[in-house]
Design a protein around this motif. Sequence first.
Motif, short mmCIF file in Angstrom:
data_model
loop_
_atom_site.label_atom_id
_atom_site.label_comp_id
_atom_site.label_asym_id
_atom_site.label_seq_id
_atom_site.Cartn_x
_atom_site.Cartn_y
_atom_site.Cartn_z
N ARG B 186 1.13 -0.98 -0.20
CA ARG B 186 -0.25 0.02 0.17
C ARG B 186 0.97 1.23 -0.09
O ARG B 186 0.52 2.35 -0.62
CB ARG B 186 -0.92 -0.28 0.80
CG ARG B 186 -2.08 0.89 1.43
CD ARG B 186 -2.72 0.70 2.20
NE ARG B 186 -2.37 0.88 3.46
CZ ARG B 186 -2.65 0.87 4.85
NH1 ARG B 186 -3.50 0.85 4.77
NH2 ARG B 186 -1.43 1.79 6.14
N ALA B 187 1.76 0.75 0.90
CA ALA B 187 2.91 2.25 1.23
C ALA B 187 3.10 2.62 -0.80
O ALA B 187 3.28 4.19 -0.74
CB ALA B 187 4.05 2.15 1.96
N LEU B 188 3.72 1.17 -1.24
CA LEU B 188 4.48 1.53 -2.75
C LEU B 188 3.49 2.39 -3.73
O LEU B 188 3.52 2.76 -4.72
CB LEU B 188 4.69 0.45 -3.11
CG LEU B 188 5.95 -0.22 -2.37
CD1 LEU B 188 6.20 -1.85 -2.45
CD2 LEU B 188 7.48 0.90 -2.21
N MET B 189 1.89 2.15 -3.09
CA MET B 189 0.83 2.41 -4.53
C MET B 189 0.76 4.20 -4.19
O MET B 189 0.74 5.42 -4.92
CB MET B 189 0.09 2.08 -4.08
CG MET B 189 -0.75 0.87 -3.83
SD MET B 189 -0.98 0.66 -5.55
CE MET B 189 -2.48 1.87 -6.33
N VAL B 190 1.36 4.33 -3.14
CA VAL B 190 2.02 6.21 -2.93
C VAL B 190 3.05 6.80 -4.04
O VAL B 190 2.69 7.85 -4.23
CB VAL B 190 2.08 6.75 -1.73
CG1 VAL B 190 2.46 8.51 -1.21
CG2 VAL B 190 1.06 5.94 -0.84
N GLU B 191 3.87 5.77 -4.20
CA GLU B 191 4.64 5.58 -5.38
C GLU B 191 5.60 6.93 -4.97
O GLU B 191 5.87 8.10 -5.29
CB GLU B 191 3.95 6.43 -6.96
CG GLU B 191 3.28 6.21 -7.82
CD GLU B 191 2.47 6.97 -8.29
OE1 GLU B 191 3.14 7.49 -9.07
OE2 GLU B 191 1.39 6.37 -9.38
N PRO B 192 6.26 6.40 -3.82
CA PRO B 192 7.31 7.16 -2.55
C PRO B 192 8.36 7.27 -3.37
O PRO B 192 8.71 6.25 -4.14
CB PRO B 192 6.89 6.50 -1.37
CG PRO B 192 6.37 5.13 -2.18
CD PRO B 192 6.38 4.96 -3.53
N ARG B 193 8.88 8.60 -3.09
CA ARG B 193 10.64 8.33 -3.02
C ARG B 193 11.29 8.10 -1.80
O ARG B 193 12.52 6.85 -1.56
CB ARG B 193 10.97 10.59 -3.27
CG ARG B 193 10.27 10.08 -4.57
CD ARG B 193 11.14 11.47 -5.27
NE ARG B 193 10.60 11.95 -4.92
CZ ARG B 193 9.39 13.50 -5.33
NH1 ARG B 193 9.05 12.50 -6.53
NH2 ARG B 193 9.35 14.50 -4.92
N ARG B 222 15.43 -1.07 -8.74
CA ARG B 222 14.87 -1.46 -9.54
C ARG B 222 14.42 0.30 -9.53
O ARG B 222 14.36 1.38 -10.53
CB ARG B 222 14.15 -1.89 -9.87
CG ARG B 222 13.44 -2.32 -11.86
CD ARG B 222 11.90 -3.45 -11.22
NE ARG B 222 11.47 -2.50 -10.56
CZ ARG B 222 9.77 -3.19 -10.10
NH1 ARG B 222 9.73 -4.81 -10.20
NH2 ARG B 222 8.88 -2.98 -9.11
N ASP B 223 13.31 0.70 -8.79
CA ASP B 223 13.09 2.14 -8.76
C ASP B 223 13.95 2.88 -8.08
O ASP B 223 13.00 3.86 -8.44
CB ASP B 223 11.78 1.77 -8.23
CG ASP B 223 10.59 0.53 -8.78
OD1 ASP B 223 11.05 0.30 -10.08
OD2 ASP B 223 10.12 0.01 -8.50
N GLY B 224 15.00 2.60 -7.80
CA GLY B 224 15.70 4.08 -6.79
C GLY B 224 14.99 4.59 -5.56
O GLY B 224 15.32 5.82 -4.99
N VAL B 225 13.62 3.51 -5.18
CA VAL B 225 12.74 4.46 -3.32
C VAL B 225 14.21 3.89 -2.40
O VAL B 225 15.48 3.25 -2.46
CB VAL B 225 11.81 2.80 -3.21
CG1 VAL B 225 11.47 3.64 -1.71
CG2 VAL B 225 10.77 3.24 -4.84
N THR B 226 14.18 4.62 -1.63
CA THR B 226 15.29 4.90 -0.21
C THR B 226 14.92 4.47 0.52
O THR B 226 13.18 4.47 0.70
CB THR B 226 15.19 6.26 0.06
OG1 THR B 226 15.89 7.25 -1.09
CG2 THR B 226 16.60 6.62 0.85
N PHE B 227 14.93 3.86 1.48
CA PHE B 227 14.16 3.38 3.19
C PHE B 227 15.18 3.64 4.24
O PHE B 227 16.23 3.50 4.20
CB PHE B 227 14.22 1.28 3.17
CG PHE B 227 13.36 1.48 1.42
CD1 PHE B 227 12.44 0.34 1.79
CD2 PHE B 227 14.05 0.48 0.58
CE1 PHE B 227 11.26 0.29 1.13
CE2 PHE B 227 13.39 -0.54 -0.16
CZ PHE B 227 11.82 -0.29 -0.37
N LEU B 228 14.29 4.17 4.43
CA LEU B 228 14.28 4.37 6.53
C LEU B 228 13.95 3.60 6.54
O LEU B 228 12.40 3.42 6.76
CB LEU B 228 14.51 5.49 6.98
CG LEU B 228 15.14 5.67 8.43
CD1 LEU B 228 16.51 5.59 8.41
CD2 LEU B 228 14.87 7.39 8.18
#
Lengths: 341, 277, 320
Positions: B186-193, B222-228
Amino acid sequence: MEVEAAEAGAVEKERGRLAGLSSGASLSPPVVAGLIVASIAVALIVTQGLQPFGQTTVNGLISASYFALGAVGLTLVYGTLKLVNFAHGDLLTLGAYVAFVANVSLGLPILLAVLCSVAVVAAFGVATERVMWRPMRAKGAGLLQLLIMTLGLAFVIRYSIQLFAGTQPRSLEVDVTSSTSFVGLTIGQTQLIVVLAGFAVLLAVGAALRFTSLGKQMRALSDNFELAEVAGINTDRVVLATWIFAAGLAGLAGVLYTSAIGNMTPNLGFFLLLSLFAAVILGGIGNAYGALAGGVLLGLTQEWSTLLVDARWKLAVGFLVLILVLVVRPQGLFGRQERAL
Amino acid sequence: MTEQAVPGEPDRAPEPAGDVDGEAILAVRDVAKHFGGIHAVDGASFEVRRGSITALIGPNGAGKTTLFNIVTGFQRGDRGEVIYDGASIFRRPPHVIARRRMVRTFQITKALAAMPVIDNMTLAAPDQPGEKLTGLIFRAPAARRREKEVHERAHELLDVFGLREKADDYAGTLSGGQRKLLELARALMVEPRLVLLDEPMAGVNPSLGRKLLDHMHTLRDRDGVTFLFIEHDMDVVMAHSDEVIVMAQGATIASGPPEEVRNDRAVIDAYLGASVA
Amino acid sequence: MTPLAVSLDVFGSLDFWIGVGLLAATYGIFTLGLQLNVGFTGVINFGQAGFMAIGAYTMAILVVEAEISFWLALGASILVAMAAGLIIGLPSLRLRADYFAIVTIAFAEIIRYTAVNARELTGGSQGIGGFDGAFLDLSDLMLEGLDSFGLGDQFLLPLLIVAVAVFGLLTVGMYFLQRSPWGRVLRAIREDEDAARALGKNAFAYKLQSISIAAALGAVAGWFLALNLAFISPTQFDPLFTFLGFAVLILGGLANYFGVILGAIILWTLLEGLRLMDLPLDASQTAALRYVLVGLVLIGLMAFRPQGMLGKRQEMVLGD
């Protein structure tokens, strides 16, 4: 496990130290409220004169006595059971009508009638706990479910009384005509008794909450149910005691209200309920002393307001106070701020 | 009272010393928050490199979750600054921050149990004109078009996370691990950075946990999403993060690559110190 | 004839069903607002009777005192009610759910109080009448048409037709609104405001919209109440009447708009039936018995079937 305990201990100590510091450094809200009330009083004396101020103060203390007694039960029930009891006002109605039956229909002396009404309403409170609230708690009922049940109960009490007693105003056999004057202030004979009795009971209630072990347990439970249960308080016993206490005082408040006003109708409880909520929220919901203080403050505010606006608006003033407090300081004068998340 | 925390002192790690624009997606500077007398966060400063998987660790009560809450707007910090993607988000409301494509999960999963899984997903999509009353009336065709896109995207993600067959079930019927997966999807649906995960592995069985971690790496690569992410399991932290930030008693005390942090004196003291206090 | 033998003849009369239909439609519209707030947004609105009063009084005052056209007054009353919703919601929707419930019931009481005491404007407890001329013209026109069906003497029938049509349209409208992405956000807020905010939804703004739409629905219900009696007075807007709406809401089922229709018909058939059956009671006692029944319905449903008839158990979000 040990780590956490040690850490919690350290934090607790730190909290104590800092709390001590901060309460010394800044004024606590009750003090601020006291100062505001005092300056309003002075302003009213200066602009409106001493006599009108004194007279409205006397009137305010009359309503303060039944507001405070009604509010303390409402707040304790909320505190111990997290139940916002919209039927609490109707317990006052029940008290008034039981006194009417005892005093007028059965011809008992008024003092005995008061005792009857306290006993019957207390028993009714216990019955609702056993039949409704305890089973619902066991089912894990939600906030809305309980709110609507209390409203249903309010309907049942109010209209059952109307079914049997009708809507015409009824009076107890008390003296409503003679009055006493003292330094230019007038108070009805019965009203004087109401104030004296009301405040005597208030003091007794305050002392009982402070000094008896049951009273302490009630306040502890009202403060934190889970903690009190862990700490070994017999919650079932205290819950019952809370109902006896809350409903009994509501019954008494109903009789005092009827005596002071001169008559009763089946809707008196709902009429008073919002004032009781105002007193409870003013004092911080769940806080017994807060409710007592809130009741007194509300009584004074409503009567003082009649110096400035037409008396027919005084109840609306009470509700405005309620809304204002909720907006400015939702935790009330004596409540603690809740920690978010 | 916090001997080892020196707010504002440059971190031991070499790279994030300056504010390299474009390099750091999130910069937290000297943030503090107290409740009554307790200093939950007291001088936290760190940066999160764009495209990294960064772990936030520390003993219980170190203020990690409170810091998350401040960064995502759920609590108001007393002082400090939070820069995200070049602009301050300090004390901005949560929904405003989320709309800038920073999304978080919660320690206790907030799967919306009374809504079907698919609605959980479509709800999270941004830029749906139909979420506004005016949009419903005046931009109805656009709303319908967007709804179609959103449903396609939601089904793709549910496929990836193995929740496709659950799409029409109430989220309340999912297992604890599946709820965690749903929350991430669901968090990814937000198209997060930037995605902030509060203890994503807690209460998840090991195979689902591994799946979650795999997803994290894929999305980053793949998408360059940053995670903390906040995590207690040191093995997970050491194996899966590019960088580690350590908090103790409300302050950040170290940051850098995992092996470096593992041997940091202050970090060892903080963990050992807590256990002998 | 023993006192317990009651006559059931009333159920065969057209008058009875027109009366039931009018009340069901009026309180149905009223309850659509509660369904939106309580069933779909998780906002406990205990002040719907206040919005109903605002709708009825604004319409009546504008027509009688300001001599504005009836149809314009209808529109204006909706706007005033929505503004009242915003005013009450802005400061208090951030409060805990139980506090909000108390604030809204206090608001409804303030409105009733104002209706009693602002006599110059509202006529005090005497009330206001004579606002329905324009509607009666329409009604007469409709009665002429109905005459060809032999119903020309049912002078409340036109109002019933209008009320039922409006209720039906609003129910369908609310149903589709709820199925929209907007409605989806509301359901998320109902269950967990923080989750919705974390996904970029401005929960507060949605709750404000929800309460002002409910206020508008309350105002519409207020028109029909006023037109039904051709007269309004403060006693018709007792804050407790909000809970007639709650009885309808919970009978039919939370989180289901069609449940409102079902609940409204059942409740009012029951209540009107009770009133018109030849019970050996006087008027005040019959009224009391009706409300005792409402109380028992509320308690019984909450205890044994909180989802009502059409509500879904899985969607029961009753607060923590």
